[in-house]
Design an enzyme around this catalytic site. Structure first.
Site, PDB file in Angstrom:
ATOM      1  N   HIS A   1       2.360 -12.802  -5.291  1.00  0.00           N
ATOM      2  CA  HIS A   1       1.146 -12.115  -4.859  1.00  0.00           C
ATOM      3  C   HIS A   1       0.413 -11.465  -6.032  1.00  0.00           C
ATOM      4  O   HIS A   1      -0.661 -10.910  -5.860  1.00  0.00           O
ATOM      5  CB  HIS A   1       1.432 -11.113  -3.734  1.00  0.00           C
ATOM      6  CG  HIS A   1       2.065  -9.842  -4.188  1.00  0.00           C
ATOM      7  ND1 HIS A   1       1.392  -8.656  -4.245  1.00  0.00           N
ATOM      8  CD2 HIS A   1       3.312  -9.582  -4.626  1.00  0.00           C
ATOM      9  CE1 HIS A   1       2.204  -7.709  -4.677  1.00  0.00           C
ATOM     10  NE2 HIS A   1       3.377  -8.240  -4.911  1.00  0.00           N
ATOM     11  N   CYS A  42      -0.060  13.220  -9.169  1.00  0.00           N
ATOM     12  CA  CYS A  42      -0.564  13.719  -7.888  1.00  0.00           C
ATOM     13  C   CYS A  42      -0.937  12.586  -6.940  1.00  0.00           C
ATOM     14  O   CYS A  42      -1.280  12.826  -5.796  1.00  0.00           O
ATOM     15  CB  CYS A  42      -1.740  14.648  -8.120  1.00  0.00           C
ATOM     16  SG  CYS A  42      -2.635  14.288  -9.617  1.00  0.00           S
TER      17      CYS A  42
END
Lengths: 469, 469
Positions: free
Chosen positions: B191, B315
């Site tokens: 992929h 984050c």
């Protein structure tokens, strides 16, 4: 062509095909990403998980998608056993589990619970195999070779009572309905229910101790490493829902066709043993074995006649040993045929199969000279003599040397000479074909002769038979 | 929408789509079966293996199809290490390998070979890490986060000299060409080259000791248990051939676009560090980090503006630690963006990205108050004071308490107060955010301040900076 091997792989369900093609466009991105394409993929994955969980009867967060049913079973056995490694390393399996379970359980201290001649586990015997150090028990919902249903709910109750998790291999039955009972883990395989290959299910019920043994990976609750096979997952879930919608009606219809095969085959073909449970079985599977028949020749004859079936005969597998399922059942493995009907199979195709089978079996028997076996259909008058008639030895009676000859030759040679010894006399067959260990006793049972036993020989083994009729 | 995250997953190549849809009809049966449908599936599988092997530059019988690149890497590490268990349990990896390699190598005695600031391994250092008890060495062909090419051929030669097999993770580069050098094992992922998900490649060169660690299974040379994902395999092979046909032209075109991004981003956006090797790199990948920027806010701003990119900032990941690749390179992880261009990306889309990025970065900086940092673009005149200005402590200079505050706040607070200490004076930042360990030294390097070091604190760590300018 009639494809009668849906227990190996089912053609893609039209709904699965449609879902797969749609998901190729919508679901190629990484569902772990926060951008648009990733969020769209995540929505598809979540919806597929919800649908699959509903069909299985579990919570979505208990269900992980794996790359295959085999991988689901491997992960289930390893993860559940590791999760309870402090309890012990003992694993209980039925003797007729899929090889994926048996191979995954091989590193452990394993107890194989025997089955009866119809392939069914006795739940009391299964329960008695549980020990204080049992980490895991494994029982299929239905057998993949003979279709016999197992007493999963009873086994699950016994396991729950003993504090042992039960893993259910539901690969063969999930198309027909959820697995009842208080099991702890479950595995399934989408290409068995008309989904695409590349998708398995692993369900781990809340509260089940589970320590994945693959390297760490954040996908699928850490239970199935690697990028999700999303378009196939979407198709698998859609297909499961679609086959379930048709399941009740189709089960009744196919089960009637299987009943017809079970009844007619022994009438149409001489020397056939239909195996597996006649009632407690999958709706679409029937297995029978034909004496004096080479399994590969039979399959290839049926293939030429337009029928795709599979076989547990030794001569059709790469391992040269007969199916461990037939072995555990103690039934004939010669000329073994498994018919598993796909949804939608027409009654006419089954009739055509029944019309074709006798000729194909007769052809194969003629090729191996089995048509001259006394007692076989169309046999010439018994002559009491055969090319393979062996010498007599003290204590061994007549000795037939079948060394180096493959199934079904040893049994054919035995059948040809049994008339040469007096009633009560012995025939000893020397064979190094593993299938003889199964097929000679099975022949004795079918022919009402006495199977005395086997002893080691210089090569292979010596199988001793006493003539009774 | 512009999808610039092909290093995560590529949309399905039109050729792959066509092949997949065709193979759904022709290749759903079990290739191990001898009947018509099985033989047809076997032919498709063999043809796909031949095509993939030709693209990789190996023999077909050296190549197994796995359910994903991750699984290929897991099997490769476990199988190669087990194959040489008598040699020892030492495994050499680069510090910037994909987490699938690092996780698979975790159970072994592992040496991580450091990389330079551009993410590249020194082949001499890699060679020096080989020991008499080294069972396996692993080096990616190109890094997945910053695109830096690794000296695989040199590493392979050193490994061959030392009798150690080299595993190459070629997931990011296989679309562009075969991996040169005398490697022993290789893994890839369909992929990433426009194939469907659900297909990886595992290549084990003849003569390489390999002991598969999965439970026994006869499929794919015993190296990839479970039913083959055939339609996807067919599509993967077709797609690899198709992208290779376009590779040279497309590499030149995308590389020029990447050069443009590398040159323009630092001109358009203040306080940006472009990371990775400017020349020895994948043609389509560029990574940069933006000071004083929250990575997730940046990604979501870019997503709203129509650009899908990924980030190695702490984050934006579930682990709350910055990418181990950026960490190993010692570069800024704040406001990190990876752009990876799919084949066919239009130059106008890249221009649109360059036109959009400055506004999005400025918006994010304004949200966290970073636009008031002295020295930042559009900052107000430095006031020498800030809400977050801390107390002074003997020996620690000015102390900034950023405990409980997440990246990029600790660096923003440091930048706001550095002007308050005299030249040569110290600022100590207390932080329990793992990213600070990377970003404070990186900030010092970008701002020409002196990073003195860190010491443990009651919570988190104390990072000490000396004002130099």
């Amino acid at each position: 062509m009639s494809y009668f091997d849906v227990a190996s792989a089912a053609p893609l369900h039209p709904v699965a095909r449609q879902a797969l093609v749609a998901a190729l466009d919508e679901g190629w991105a990484d569902p772990a990403r926060l951008y648009r394409e990733g969020r769209r993929a995540r929505l598809l994955l979540d919806a597929a998980r919800d649908a699959a969980a509903e069909a299985v009867g579990c919570r979505p967060d208990e269900l992980s998608f794996t790359p295959s049913g085999t991988r689901a079973l491997h992960s289930a056995v390893a993860g559940a056993a590791a999760g309870r490694r402090r309890t012990g390393r003992h694993v209980v399996v039925s003797a007729v589990e899929h090889s994926a379970v048996l191979h995954a359980a091989a590193p452990y201290d394993t107890t194989e619970v025997a089955v009866d001649r119809r392939g069914r586990v006795d739940p009391a015997v299964f329960a008695a195999a549980l020990r204080p150090d049992t980490a895991l028990a494994c029982l299929q919902s239905a057998n993949h070779e003979v279709g016999t249903l197992q007493p999963v709910a009873e086994a699950a109750a016994a396991c729950r009572g003993a504090g042992v998790p039960l893993l259910v291999d539901a690969a063969q039955s999930l198309a027909w309905g959820p697995v009842s009972g208080d099991w702890s883990l479950l595995a399934g395989s989408a290409h068995k229910w008309g989904g695409p290959p590349g998708v398995g299910l692993l369900v781990v019920r809340k509260g089940t101790r589970f320590a994945p043994q693959e390297p760490a990976d954040e996908r699928e609750s850490g239970r199935a490493p690697g990028f999700e096979n999303l378009p196939a997952i979407v198709a698998a879930a859609a297909s499961l829902r679609a086959v379930r919608a048709e399941a009740a009606a189709e089960a009744a219809r196919l089960s009637a066709l299987v009943d017809r095969i079970r009844a007619r085959v022994p009438q149409l073909v001489p020397d056939v043993e239909v195996v597996g449970h006649e009632r407690l079985r999958l709706p679409h599977v029937v297995t029978f074995s034909c004496l004096y028949v080479d399994g590969e020749a039979l399959l290839s004859g049926l293939d030429r006649a337009g029928f795709s079936v599979s076989s547990g005969s030794s001569c059709t597998s790469s391992t040269l040993t007969p199916s461990h399922v037939l072995k555990a059942m103690g039934v004939l493995s010669e000329g073994n045929v498994r018919v598993s009907l796909p949804p939608g199979t027409a009654a006419e195709d089954v009739e055509r199969f029944l019309a074709t089978l006798p000729r194909v079996v007769a052809d194969v028997r003629a090729q191996t000279g089995a048509d001259t076996v006394p007692g076989a259909a169309n046999e010439p008058a018994a002559t009491g003599s055969s090319d393979d008639a062996g010498a007599t030895e003290p204590g061994a009676g007549l000795v037939v040397d079948s060394l180096g000859k493959r199934c079904p030759i040893p049994v054919i040679e035995l059948a040809k000479v049994i008339g040469e010894v007096p009633l009560g006399g012995l025939v000893t067959v020397l064979s190094d074909d593993e299938a003889a260990r199964l097929d000679i006793p099975a022949w004795c049972a079918m022919r009402e002769q006495e199977y005395v036993g086997e002893r080691p020989a210089e090569r292979g083994a010596a199988y001793v038979v006493r003539r009774r009729v």
